[in-house]
Enzyme design. Sequence first.
Site, PDB file in Angstrom:
ATOM      1  CG  HIS A 367      -1.966   0.863   1.138  1.00  0.00           C
ATOM      2  ND1 HIS A 367      -2.099   2.133   0.578  1.00  0.00           N
ATOM      3  CD2 HIS A 367      -2.327   1.447   2.988  1.00  0.00           C
ATOM      4  CE1 HIS A 367      -2.907   3.167   0.511  1.00  0.00           C
ATOM      5  NE2 HIS A 367      -3.122   2.865   2.246  1.00  0.00           N
ATOM      6  CB  CYS A 397     -11.081   2.716   5.344  1.00  0.00           C
ATOM      7  SG  CYS A 397      -9.124   2.116   5.274  1.00  0.00           S
ATOM      8  N   GLY A 399      -7.770   8.115   6.811  1.00  0.00           N
ATOM      9  CA  GLY A 399      -7.588   8.168   7.802  1.00  0.00           C
ATOM     10  C   GLY A 399      -8.751   9.623   8.870  1.00  0.00           C
TER      11      GLY A 399
END
Length: 411
Positions: A367, A397, A399
């Site tokens: 990633h 998703c 942070g």
Amino acid sequence: MVTAYILDTVRTPRGRGKAGKGALSHVHPQELFAQTLNTLAARNGFDRAAVDDVVAGCVSQVGEQGANLARNAVLAADWPLEVTGVTLNRFCSSGLQAVNFGALGVMAGQQHLVVTGGVESMSRLSLGADGAGQDGGNLHLRRKVFQVPQGISADLIATLEGFTREDVDAFALASQRKAAVALAESRFARSLFPVRDPETGAVLLEKDELPRPETTAEGLAGLAPSFVALGATRVPDGDETLDAIALRRYPQVQEIRHVHTAGNSSGIVDGAAAVLLASEDYVRAQGVKPRARIRAMATIGSEPVIMLTAPAPACRKALRQAGMEPGDIDLWEINEAFAAVPLQTIRELGIDPERVNVNGGAIALGHPLGATGAMLLGTALDELERRGLGTACITLCIGGGQGIATVIERV
């Protein structure tokens, strides 16, 4: 509204994100993205001077990745001085957000040819290199919302959803096996290009460096949970542990079961990707054949302590804008930040798991924060073409409690 077409995508292999050890760790991130830009231009033969903007995602924008990396990469690539560049940070979704921002410029009729994508050199600038933490050190905000580290959030999701260690390990093992098949069958070949040493021209890396096809269920089961000690850490200005802070927000849970390990969480890697977008006017004028179009895009916020549950509502929002349902999507790319994230998204949307991350994901492949979203879009498009399918949804998703989704359709 003007249609935003995807003409092409390219990406580097993902190199291990270990300082001095990964194959790409000696390449300056500007040079890594510059090679990506030049590969995209060489493959498509467009006039570089016609590019209205270069939009790049990058998360750790300090040191070598500061100073507007996108603009400096344009200069490093020897593109015309008139071509501009802008660098953005929406955490893990930055690469896909760059694509979406570029698409918005095209759809608004203000731009006709935009290069988007992202880069992250995690071997040279590690996680948290900007020193800002999750909240930028804002104590006033911290008293309102204490955002625990993402690993604790992922374990909290697993606890709330009832995902066991066996569940997340099984997902991780499947990711490794699917990636192994994809690599053996050269499924990434269309987008992939070899990275070369900027000085000598020698090939440094031709294929993804992180996958471990030898991974076994027993090996995964033997790894220690990564966030037990972190969860037991007490905050500097109080007596509570990080686990306790998360549990205060979710009192229905008595304790957090720490199930995520290095084997079922995303790998740390270096990499860059680029996506070429164009307007219908450009496509007609140049006589080029687009590969796909952007059907819809969306972002959405969610509760910031659990942080990682927004992909499902972001997908619903994007699908509503496209007049679609989850069942209308042929392939899904759900970023494997932690195994619990795609598992929760699959459950929430009622998706067929056989349509999700069919070539593996970040657990196996890695990633590279600022580039991942653009890489996933390219992977989805390549696989749609390989299988003769029509639609894909890419979601990550983010942070701080956010999610992003982009729906694409082959043309």
